[in-house]
Design an enzyme around this catalytic site. Structure first.
Site, PDB file in Angstrom:
ATOM      1  N   ASN A   1      33.792  38.371  34.528  1.00  0.00           N
ATOM      2  CA  ASN A   1      32.944  39.076  35.498  1.00  0.00           C
ATOM      3  C   ASN A   1      32.501  40.435  34.954  1.00  0.00           C
ATOM      4  O   ASN A   1      31.324  40.813  35.048  1.00  0.00           O
ATOM      5  CB  ASN A   1      33.707  39.300  36.814  1.00  0.00           C
ATOM      6  CG  ASN A   1      34.013  38.013  37.550  1.00  0.00           C
ATOM      7  OD1 ASN A   1      33.438  36.974  37.254  1.00  0.00           O
ATOM      8  ND2 ASN A   1      34.935  38.077  38.500  1.00  0.00           N
TER       9      ASN A   1
ATOM     10  N   GLU B   1      44.733  39.799  33.566  1.00  0.00           N
ATOM     11  CA  GLU B   1      45.035  38.415  33.956  1.00  0.00           C
ATOM     12  C   GLU B   1      45.366  37.582  32.718  1.00  0.00           C
ATOM     13  O   GLU B   1      45.143  36.363  32.707  1.00  0.00           O
ATOM     14  CB  GLU B   1      43.835  37.802  34.682  1.00  0.00           C
ATOM     15  CG  GLU B   1      43.574  38.416  36.051  1.00  0.00           C
ATOM     16  CD  GLU B   1      42.310  37.883  36.700  1.00  0.00           C
ATOM     17  OE1 GLU B   1      42.271  37.817  37.921  1.00  0.00           O
ATOM     18  OE2 GLU B   1      41.347  37.547  35.982  1.00  0.00           O
TER      19      GLU B   1
ATOM     20  N   GLY C   1      35.225  45.344  41.899  1.00  0.00           N
ATOM     21  CA  GLY C   1      35.966  46.126  40.900  1.00  0.00           C
ATOM     22  C   GLY C   1      35.554  45.760  39.481  1.00  0.00           C
ATOM     23  O   GLY C   1      35.463  46.618  38.599  1.00  0.00           O
ATOM     24  N   ASP C   2      35.291  44.481  39.261  1.00  0.00           N
ATOM     25  CA  ASP C   2      34.858  44.040  37.924  1.00  0.00           C
ATOM     26  C   ASP C   2      33.481  44.625  37.604  1.00  0.00           C
ATOM     27  O   ASP C   2      33.208  45.014  36.457  1.00  0.00           O
ATOM     28  CB  ASP C   2      34.806  42.519  37.854  1.00  0.00           C
ATOM     29  CG  ASP C   2      36.111  41.880  38.282  1.00  0.00           C
ATOM     30  OD1 ASP C   2      37.169  42.517  38.092  1.00  0.00           O
ATOM     31  OD2 ASP C   2      36.078  40.770  38.821  1.00  0.00           O
TER      32      ASP C   2
HETATM   33  O1  RIB Z   1      38.076  40.247  40.525  1.00  0.00           O
HETATM   34  C1  RIB Z   1      37.623  39.027  41.051  1.00  0.00           C
HETATM   35  C2  RIB Z   1      38.153  37.887  40.238  1.00  0.00           C
HETATM   36  O2  RIB Z   1      39.540  37.835  40.369  1.00  0.00           O
HETATM   37  C3  RIB Z   1      37.656  36.529  40.683  1.00  0.00           C
HETATM   38  O3  RIB Z   1      36.460  36.145  40.064  1.00  0.00           O
HETATM   39  C4  RIB Z   1      38.826  35.616  40.367  1.00  0.00           C
HETATM   40  O4  RIB Z   1      38.555  34.727  39.339  1.00  0.00           O
HETATM   41  C5  RIB Z   1      39.981  36.536  40.032  1.00  0.00           C
HETATM   42  O5  RIB Z   1      40.211  36.555  38.692  1.00  0.00           O
END
Ligand code: RIB
Length: 316
Positions: free
Chosen positions: A56, A154, A264-265
């Site tokens: 993202n 993540e 946030g992304d």
């Molecule tokens: O920050 C949003 C993201 O968090 C989503 O797109 C989901 O995939 C998780 O990783």
């Protein structure tokens, strides 16, 4: 808003950003409210979107005008193939995304309520197998032409650490979005990346459960990292603290909120793009705030992410 390094108009220089983080497929249900523990809530429809905090942010940076490389992992499955095609269509270079035969592509199960708030459960799949060796090798190849490295969490701690270590050694801008706060992540704070936690991530990183103010916790983080830190507060804007400085509050931009997933992304990706282009931190944060406010106006993490032209139009 202006800072000492530039005017409120976005600089036209294009920088190169390396994003290290996760790629997911987001399976999204809308419901009037989020379910509690053990509760079933009946929602409407099922939508599938490209997701993952790394992917993202890479899209957000690319739409904001940066050259973007993504260092990540997907499975050798239909979801992985579709994710790479979607990223490439958005201008993200995916040549350093590992395709793992023995892992499924990561999946996020997401519920979004009527206020646009979300609840997310992750099946990490290939993201959980992203190796530190792969990250180091990719960065060794890409860093000579890079201006900024953005890392989210993540992925395994070792992969996060490898990315931050390589980036700091190369002397480029380095941002750590500590989302989620995985075990051991606080140990990477002294590596000196710009940190961009949200409120709960800040509390986890500082290890406080009491009444300490946001600004006090942020200042403590800055003392440990030696670099600027930004706490993002959703509809309440963000607070920035730089070493030796006092907290600066950035109010949120007005927004029509449909879905906050990926806000946030968007903030992190645009922040990286503007720092890579040579902007100062204050101007970069201001632009990232505009982009995040635009991004929440559509369903899905990436649908509402703006282009550089859309950000500029919203500013004027
Ligand atoms: O920050 C949003 C993201 O968090 C989503 O797109 C989901 O995939 C998780 O990783």
């Amino acid at each position: 808003m202006e800072d000492s390094e530039g005017s409120s108009v976005m600089p036209s220089a294009v920088g190169t950003v390396i994003v290290v983080g996760a790629v997911n497929v987001d399976l999204v249900v809308n419901a009037h409210r989020l379910p509690g523990p053990g509760e079933t809530v009946v929602g409407s429809g099922l939508r599938t979107f490209g997701g993952g905090k790394g992917a993202n942010a890479a899209v957000a940076a690319a739409r904001a005008g940066a050259h973007v490389y993504l260092v990540a992992a997907v499975g050798a499955d239909d979801h992985g193939g579709a994710a790479l095609a979607e990223l490439a269509a958005d201008g993200v270079d995916v040549s350093c995304v590992a395709i793992l035969e023995d892992q499924p592509t990561g999946v996020a199960l997401i519920v979004v309520d009527d206020q646009g708030e979300n609840q997310i459960a992750l099946g990490p799949g290939a993201n959980g197998a992203l190796g530190a060796g792969h990250v180091s090798a990719a960065l060794a190849e890409l860093l000579p032409t890079a201006d900024c490295v953005l890392v989210s969490a993540e992925i395994p701690l070792e992969a996060v650490g490898a990315a931050l270590g390589e980036a700091r050694a190369a002397g480029v801008h380095c941002i750590l979005n500590p989302a989620p706060v995985i075990d051991g992540l606080d140990g990477l704070v002294p590596l000196g990346a710009i940190l961009t936690p949200n409120e709960s991530e800040l509390t986890q990183l500082v290890g406080r459960t009491g009444q300490a103010s946001m600004a006090a916790m942020l200042t403590e983080l800055v003392q440990r990292s030696g670099a600027s830190a930004i706490v993002t507060l959703g509809g309440d804007g963000c607070v920035v603290v730089s070493p030796g400085g006092t907290p600066a509050v950035f109010p949120a931009r007005p927004a029509r909120v449909v879905d906050t997933t990926g806000a946030g992304d968007t903030f992190n990706g645009v922040l990286a793009a503007r720092l890579a282009a040579g902007g100062g931190l204050v101007a970069a944060v201001d632009t990232a705030m505009i982009a995040a406010a635009i991004s929440v106006g559509a369903h899905g993490a990436r649908t509402g992410m703006p282009t550089a032209a859309e950000i500029q139009a919203a500013r004027s």
